[in-house]
Design a protein around this motif. Structure first.
Motif, mmCIF file in Angstrom:
data_model
loop_
_atom_site.group_PDB
_atom_site.id
_atom_site.type_symbol
_atom_site.label_atom_id
_atom_site.label_comp_id
_atom_site.label_asym_id
_atom_site.label_seq_id
_atom_site.Cartn_x
_atom_site.Cartn_y
_atom_site.Cartn_z
ATOM 1 N N HIS A 15 0.840 -1.205 0.000
ATOM 2 C CA HIS A 15 0.000 0.000 0.000
ATOM 3 C C HIS A 15 0.877 1.257 0.000
ATOM 4 O O HIS A 15 0.621 2.211 -0.741
ATOM 5 N N GLN A 17 3.935 1.667 -1.115
ATOM 6 C CA GLN A 17 4.590 1.861 -2.404
ATOM 7 C C GLN A 17 3.640 2.459 -3.433
ATOM 8 O O GLN A 17 4.050 3.267 -4.276
ATOM 9 N N SER A 18 2.377 2.088 -3.356
ATOM 10 C CA SER A 18 1.404 2.610 -4.309
ATOM 11 C C SER A 18 1.044 4.067 -4.035
ATOM 12 O O SER A 18 0.548 4.764 -4.922
ATOM 13 N N GLU A 19 1.292 4.542 -2.808
ATOM 14 C CA GLU A 19 0.917 5.902 -2.429
ATOM 15 C C GLU A 19 2.074 6.892 -2.504
ATOM 16 O O GLU A 19 1.870 8.090 -2.360
#
Length: 263
Positions: A15, A17-19
């Motif tokens: 999560h 890394q995606s943000e």
């Protein structure tokens, strides 16, 4: 793995890394039927890349999923060491916080420990360490408990927004002493722990300070650390009212105090 929180770390990292470059945030719950831990990714509604605010709707969704046992978030390119704001949040929630670093993936788990942020030198984080949080903590040291109020960054410039200070402080036990920018004679009336309301380039009051005596205030401006400072002309001209708490007034004064909210 003795700590069940360790099982959700890979999910928090994904999560996070995606943000990037924003901080991610989420809630760790225990599922009711299996007692397994589960990470519920939440939306960070804070606009800045640093710090986080969990979307209240997502938190409710997490509570519907299972029993909340921890808060998780990320530090981007920073060690996963709790900041002063994180430590305050840990105490406020009464839950352990899991912090992961991205991109490295290191982590810390910090339990509530009774931490209290120092009044001086705390960095500004709106809603956690801001001028009202400083006021609450300072009055708490005087044995006066003030309620916390939800506040969104920029509320002071909303056309139809609420007025955090004027709408609540009569109920909190404050009475007006001065209802305008103080004159030289008014300054002689100030007492330690009088509360000073100010309007600094905003639609409504957006700052407050505590008078410490001797011409000195304690306050916390946006973008600065909390500090003591002279109650100089800049602040005097922007003062809209001075309030005094009933618990700090002798009975002879409280009998005649005006409890009408400042208008």
């Amino acid at each position: 793995m003795n700590d069940p929180l360790l099982y959700v770390i890979p999910h928090v990292i994904i999560h996070a890394q995606s943000e990037m470059p924003r901080e991610c945030c989420g809630v760790v719950v225990v599922l009711p039927r299996t007692n397994n831990v589960h990470y519920v990714a939440c939306n960070n509604i804070r606009q800045e890349t640093e710090h986080f605010i969990i979307d209240p709707k997502d938190y409710v969704r997490a509570e519907d999923t299972g029993r909340v046992v921890a808060i998780a978030h990320s530090h981007v390119y920073e060690p996963p060491v709790p900041s002063l704001a994180d430590l305050a949040g840990i105490e406020r929630t009464g839950l352990p916080w899991l912090i992961v670093n991205v991109p490295i993936g290191s982590h810390t788990i910090t339990q509530p420990s009774g931490f209290k942020a120092p009044l001086l030198g705390r960095p500004f984080v709106h809603g956690v360490h801001d001028c009202y949080a400083l006021v609450r903590d300072a009055y708490a040291e005087q044995g006066i408990a003030l309620n916390d109020y939800a506040r969104r960054y920029g509320w002071w410039n909303d056309e139809d927004g609420s007025n955090l200070y004027r709408e609540n402080f009569a109920a909190e036990g404050f009475v007006p002493v001065i209802v305008h920018s103080p004159t030289s004679d008014d300054l002689k009336l100030l007492r330690p722990f009088d509360l000073i309301l100010m309007n600094i380039r905003a639609r409504r009051e957006n700052h407050m300070a505590i008078y410490l005596g001797g011409g000195v205030i304690l306050h916390h401006l946006i973008g600065t650390a909390s500090r003591r400072e002279a109650y100089q002309e800049f602040y005097q001209r922007r003062t809209t009212a001075v309030l005094r708490h009933r618990d700090l007034m002798p009975a002879s004064e409280t009998d005649h105090a005006d409890s009408t909210p400042v208008r």
